[in-house]
Design a protein around this motif. Structure first.
Motif, short mmCIF file in Angstrom:
data_model
loop_
_atom_site.label_atom_id
_atom_site.label_comp_id
_atom_site.label_asym_id
_atom_site.label_seq_id
_atom_site.Cartn_x
_atom_site.Cartn_y
_atom_site.Cartn_z
N PRO A 70 0.83 -1.21 0.00
CA PRO A 70 0.00 0.00 0.00
C PRO A 70 0.86 1.25 0.00
O PRO A 70 1.94 1.27 0.60
CB PRO A 70 -0.82 -0.13 1.29
CG PRO A 70 0.00 -1.02 2.16
CD PRO A 70 0.71 -1.96 1.26
N ALA A 273 -1.46 -4.79 -2.73
CA ALA A 273 -2.47 -3.76 -2.45
C ALA A 273 -3.23 -3.41 -3.73
O ALA A 273 -2.64 -3.30 -4.80
CB ALA A 273 -1.81 -2.52 -1.88
N SER A 279 -9.84 5.56 -3.16
CA SER A 279 -8.96 5.47 -1.98
C SER A 279 -8.38 6.84 -1.66
O SER A 279 -8.27 7.22 -0.49
CB SER A 279 -7.83 4.47 -2.25
OG SER A 279 -8.33 3.21 -2.64
#
Length: 419
Positions: A70, A273, A279
């Protein structure tokens, strides 16, 4: 109570306010400041949100990104950094999923020893430093919604023959060529020559109007990039899917595929990720929620001060007009008449403060917009204007009730004797 009585109470309240303009103005100053703060800060937040959403939209529509760890709102741990990298075979496997339209595996070279992207691109006697080098597949333009200032993006033929061609960012081309046509010219990068076949349009950026690092970039066919920087291992996969309604399906299919390819056990979490423009939007919402709380806290102080001021001045007004209240009761005014008169007076005071606050906030918004321009396009929110005005009315009601009750419950005989 009859409507005529209510109108009479409102009329008397307005006459009282007009008769004490300075005192009324000082009384509502806190309300004006509180409401103006709400309007000004909400306008700035609204403008910033609109600009940020425009930036997020520019990242591409119906796009999902996949990386081995991530990168949004997470500080990478040693375990994340040590994860197995994604591969070009992973990208090929994702490309075969049912709702996937295009897949672009990409790599970047950034010289961290000298600073991000500290690479010089040269043309004749001119050069530009801190350029990011990036390799992309021919699907780059399909996935990223690329805007070209001129020329074209590399195609499958360029990829197949590892052509020494490059697409330059807006600032890169502008610095090297100025008003000269860059197409067909050769630039030097890392000692090799590459033919310019295209120039990107100006990249969107969330804030500010200065130089955008994304405009200083050189993009090659992926095979060409790997000839000059084979040491780069990180692969970033961008996935374009067919319909926004299929977003969750595509994410789940990618997750299932990669878990199987990377041999992740059922009880183990993902070792990669998956994220999207949503997001980034969620992260931004978390940041702006803190600004909203700050706005409410600051404006609440002003509104509370204004409310206390209204209550104080209304209590003084009740004392000053004790004999008037006695006379009104003597000629037939009921407790409700008196209660309505003083409550309406308090609400009217705060309503006037609300209107002045909204006006002041609108002027501040206009000033910010004129001063900052595109860098901070403040935009007044109708919702927050309504909320500010409604709260100002509520302040008048809450803080005006006790003085009105006190006035309504005065003994008429004692009130007539008051000097």
């Amino acid at each position: 109570m009859a409507i005529s009585d209510t109108r009479e109470s409102v009329r008397m309240a307005m006459e009282t306010l007009r008769g004490n303009k300075l005192r009324s103005g000082l009384t509502i100053l806190g309300v004006v400041i509180g409401v103006a703060t709400v309007i000004a800060i909400s306008s700035i937040i609204n403008g910033v949100n609109n600009k940020f959403q425009t930036f997020v939209d520019s990242l591409g529509t119906n796009v999902i990104w996949v990386f081995h760890m991530p990168v949004i709102n997470v500080r990478p741990t040693a375990a994340m950094l040590a994860r197995k990298k994604l591969t070009f075979d992973d990208a090929d496997a994702i490309r075969k999923l049912p709702h996937v339209v295009a897949v672009d595996p990409s790599q970047q070279y950034q010289d961290f020893a000298l600073g991000v992207g500290s690479v010089a691109v040269k043309y004749g006697s001119k050069k530009i430093q801190h350029t990011t080098l990036q390799g992309d597949s021919p699907s780059y333009s399909k996935v990223q919604d690329v805007e070209l200032r001129e020329g074209r993006v590399f195609n499958q033929m360029d990829e197949d023959r590892a052509a020494d061609v490059v697409v330059l960012g807006y600032d890169t081309a502008d610095t090297l060529f100025g008003n000269t046509d860059p197409l067909g010219k050769e630039v030097e990068i890392n000692g090799d020559l590459f033919t310019v076949i295209g120039v990107l349009g100006k990249a969107k950026q969330p804030f500010g109007s200065g130089k955008n690092p994304q405009d200083n970039i050189a993009i090659f066919p992926l095979v060409t990039f790997r000839k000059i920087h084979r040491e780069v291992q990180d692969v970033w996969i961008s996935v374009k899917y067919d319909d926004p309604a299929n977003k969750s399906i595509v994410e789940e299919e990618i997750r299932s595929l990669l878990r199987a390819r990377r041999r992740v056990r059922v009880e183990q979490p993902d070792n990669f990720a998956i994220f999207s423009p949503d997001s980034i939007s969620r992260l931004w919402s978390q940041i702006t929620s803190g600004l909203v709380i700050f706005m409410i806290a600051v404006s609440s102080v002003g509104l509370m001060v204004g409310g206390v001021g209204v209550m104080n001045i209304m209590l003084v007004s009740v004392t000053e007009r004790t004999k008037e209240i006695g006379v009104r009761k003597a000629i037939g005014a009921t407790k409700r008449n008196i209660m309505v008169q003083f409550t309406v007076e308090a609400i009217t005071l705060c309503a006037l403060g609300g209107v002045l606050g909204i006006t002041t906030g609108a002027l501040i918004t206009l000033a910010v917009r004129l001063a900052m321009g595109a860098a901070l396009p403040a935009s007044m929110s109708t919702l927050w204007a309504v909320i500010g005005f409604t709260v100002s009315l509520a302040i008048g009601l809450v803080f005006g009730i006790y003085p009105a009750w006190k006035a309504a419950n005065l003994d008429p005989i004692e009130a007539l004797r008051y000097e």
